[in-house]
Scaffold this active site. Structure first.
Site, PDB file in Angstrom:
ATOM      1  N   CYS A 337       0.795  -1.232   0.000  1.00 23.91           N
ATOM      2  CA  CYS A 337       0.000   0.000   0.000  1.00 23.91           C
ATOM      3  C   CYS A 337       0.833   1.291   0.000  1.00 23.91           C
ATOM      4  CB  CYS A 337      -0.992   0.032   1.158  1.00 23.91           C
ATOM      5  SG  CYS A 337      -1.247  -1.506   1.996  1.00 23.91           S
ATOM      6  N   GLN A 384       0.868 -11.165  -2.644  1.00 22.93           N
ATOM      7  CA  GLN A 384      -0.542 -10.788  -2.595  1.00 22.93           C
ATOM      8  C   GLN A 384      -1.031 -10.448  -3.994  1.00 22.93           C
ATOM      9  OE1 GLN A 384       0.043  -7.465   0.152  1.00 22.93           O
ATOM     10  NE2 GLN A 384      -1.238  -8.544   1.617  1.00 22.93           N
ATOM     11  N   HIS A 388      -5.049  -1.405  -5.094  1.00 24.39           N
ATOM     12  CA  HIS A 388      -5.568  -0.281  -4.315  1.00 24.39           C
ATOM     13  C   HIS A 388      -6.388   0.608  -5.220  1.00 24.39           C
ATOM     14  CE1 HIS A 388      -2.193  -1.776  -1.893  1.00 24.39           C
ATOM     15  NE2 HIS A 388      -3.096  -1.618  -0.947  1.00 24.39           N
TER      16      HIS A 388
HETATM   17 ZN   LIG Z   1      -3.154  -2.437   0.921  1.00 17.11          ZN
END
Ligand SMILES: [Zn+2]
Ligand SMILES: [Zn+2]
Length: 641
Positions: A337, A384, A388
């Site tokens: 992020c 992952q 976003h």
């Molecule tokens: Zn994230």
């Protein structure tokens, strides 16, 4: 008279002092036979406890999680009674229900319990269960409780009593056994019809290594013998499907102590499978307006100071990496992020540019204690399927709907048909502990609930389960064995846009903060592959199989023909291999079955002459002979999802 409100909203009147069991009896005898406990105004009570005022009552049976845990906790008392009868002088620690079954931590003194004795303990439990002894609740004063366990010389119960205030102590007695317990319990021991002691472990009293180690006995009970049989069968099946075992057998992934614990090595076949998953999701994401990005595996300390990760996880994370000359500090990336926030900031954004959807199959590293590591489900490095979404507050609902569509598309393509969604909202009593304006929270929470609703999801709403930075929606899937796994997640975030001072220019020409949504349909590729292996027992959907076919020449003479077939299939993007070994055809077929390769193509004299193949399907057997064209049509049809 008092009013009792039932879960269907109906209200019945009874005399004050009525019990849940009597309420059940007034509805039907069949229901009463199954009542284990009751939830009275949200608190689980004994079904025999008197209700004195207007209340909402939910009768709990074996089919309710809270009913089950009351049942298993009561079974722990029953096991303790059996242990005391068989081994007088045994001292008891704690005996809670767990996800499946229960345990009791006990001190046998000098005796060492062996699993050879399980059978006689089980028999004793069933013998005691048959007496249908009632569980009787009795409030006691602290002085009386201390006197009782002093006389019994049970130092553990005395230790537990130290923390309990006078006036809040209750005993439960069934048959000849009395325990310190706040309850609740099932009506009587007769509900226990089947028991299995599962295993033994050592457990320090109160988890403190400086104190005595007790014997923890894990066990499980059921109200029907057939349910125990079914449960044991399921355990066997789970063992066969263990992704660590299948991962090795199917040559998908490996671990090496030299590389480091918890750091998976993806072998060629596992990589092929993983790449198919990545391509599949990337294609769907491109259609849904995502843009792919790539960010480094490490980030400067300042990045994580800004994001807050340094303060929150700094000490638990891996150690910093220092540059030799400048003395700068870098960290392995624990999350993608912060990097994506910096990508958002690379240019000014207007309200017309939003949503911006940045996707990355980003590998992150998080420290896990070595004892916590488990196959691909608990690792120290994982990838992952991250993205976003930066959007305006009024776009949150639509973005949620689109992400839900994507998650459901993934589940469908991979054969997960049974799933539920958990919506985690903030605790309305404690709004101060959350970041973000009241107005935005209300907007986002309503948006999530409406989106889930409009998509027809089975949802459970949990108050107070939201993160401090935003509400979220998690997907739980049930696998083929009925086990639940948490997979995809969608999460609103008001925190990072604030910390990174993200902005867009609104239609009013003013600066505004975008809302950030984190989402990952798979969760992580590692965990997802683990769940998928166990769900399908290694029999992947054909489109995902790393090897879709194997050609089995009957002898060396037909190798040329086999190569020709293989090339033709590969040209049509169908992947597979040829078994060139000098083995009998029966052996080649058996080995291919073990490797769970979907299609086996047998070629011998007849096939080579007629330009055909003899087709076998894994788990189905012989499909007869067909031309390579016919086979291609069949397999391509099956692969297209
Ligand atoms: Zn994230
Ligand atoms: Zn108890």
């Amino acid at each position: 008279m008092i009013n009792i409100t039932l879960p269907d909203g109906s209200v019945r009147q009874y005399d004050a002092g009525i019990t849940a069991m009597q309420i059940a009896l007034s509805i039907s005898e069949g229901l009463a036979r199954n009542v284990l406990a009751a939830e009275v105004d949200g608190e689980v009570w004994d079904a025999s406890r008197a209700i004195e005022k207007d209340s909402t009552v939910k009768l709990l049976t074996w089919n309710d999680a809270k009913g089950k845990s009351t049942y298993w906790h009561s079974s722990a008392h029953l096991m303790a009674e059996a242990l005391e009868a068989l081994y007088p002088g045994t001292k008891f620690g704690i005996g809670p229900a767990i996800e499946t079954g229960f345990y009791y931590d006990v001190d046998f003194g000098d005796k060492v319990l062996s699993s050879d004795e399980f059978k006689q303990i089980e028999d004793k439990i069933i013998e005691l269960a048959k007496t249908k002894a009632e569980f009787v609740r009795k409030p006691v004063s602290k002085a009386d409780a201390v006197a009782y366990f002093t006389q019994k010389d049970d130092e553990y119960k005395l230790d537990l009593l130290k923390d309990l205030p006078d006036g809040a102590i209750t005993f439960y007695t069934q048959g000849n056994f009395t325990d310190l317990c706040r309850g609740p319990h099932i009506p009587n021991t007769g509900f226990v019809k089947a028991v299995k002691l599962m295993s033994l472990a050592g457990a320090y009293w109160r988890g403190d290594e400086s104190r005595k180690q007790l014997t923890r006995i894990y066990a499980v009970t059921f109200p029907k013998a057939s349910e125990l049989t079914e449960y044991l069968h399921l355990l066997e099946e789970a063992k066969k499907r263990d992704h660590r075992k299948l991962g090795k057998e199917l040559e998908l992934f490996a671990f090496s102590e030299k590389v480091g614990m918890g750091l998976p090595l993806w072998l060629p076949k596992g990589t092929a499978l993983r790449e198919k998953l990545v391509n599949f999701l990337q294609k769907a994401q491109a259609k849904a307006g995502y843009e792919q990005v790539i960010t480094p595996h490490i980030g400067h300390k300042n990045l994580y100071v800004t994001s807050g990760h340094y303060e929150k996880y700094g000490a638990d994370a891996f150690q910093p990496i220092k540059t030799p000359q400048e003395g700068e500090e870098f960290f392995l990336k624990p999350m993608n992020c912060p990097h994506h926030c910096e990508i958002y900031k690379t240019k000014p954004r207007s309200y017309k540019d939003l949503p911006v959807r940045l996707a990355e199959f980003g590998t992150v590293y998080r420290y896990e204690q070595s004892g916590e590591l488990h196959g691909l489900t608990r690792v120290r490095g994982f990838t992952q399927d991250d993205a976003h979404l930066f959007c305006r507050p009024d776009q949150v609902k639509e973005e949620f709907m689109k992400v839900i569509d994507l998650v459901l598309y993934v589940f469908k393509a991979l054969g997960f048909e049974d799933y539920t969604a958990q919506v985690s909202l903030r605790d309305p009593e404690n709004k101060a502990k959350y970041i973000g304006s009241d107005e935005n929270w209300a907007l986002a929470e309503a948006a999530i609930i409406e989106a889930a609703d409009e998509k027809g999801l089975k949802t459970v709403v949990e108050l107070g389960e939201a993160a401090f930075y935003g509400p979220k929606l998690d997907f739980m899937v049930k696998d083929a064995l009925g086990r639940k796994w948490q997979l995809g997640t969608i999460q609103v975030d008001y925190n990072l846009p604030e910390r990174f001072e993200l902005e867009y220019t609104g239609s009013d020409n003013m600066k505004h903060r975008p809302v950030m949504i984190h989402r990952a349909p798979f969760g992580s590729l590692e965990r997802f592959v683990a769940v998928l292996i166990e769900h399908c027992a290694g029999n992947f959907p054909l489109w995902l199989s790393p090897e879709q076919f194997i050609i089995l020449p009957i002898s060396e003479k037909y190798e040329e023909y086999a190569k020709k077939l293989s090339d033709e299939l590969k040209n049509s993007d169908i992947c597979g291999l040829i078994d060139f070994r000098d083995e009998k055809i029966g052996r080649k077929i058996r080995d291919a079955e073990v490797k769970k390769i979907p299609y086996m193509l047998i070629v011998g004299e007849k096939e080579a002459e007629e330009n055909k193949v003899s087709v076998r399907r894994h788990g189905q057997g012989d499909l007869g002979s067909m031309s390579i064209e016919e086979f291609k049509i069949q397999i391509i049809k099956e692969i297209t999802v």
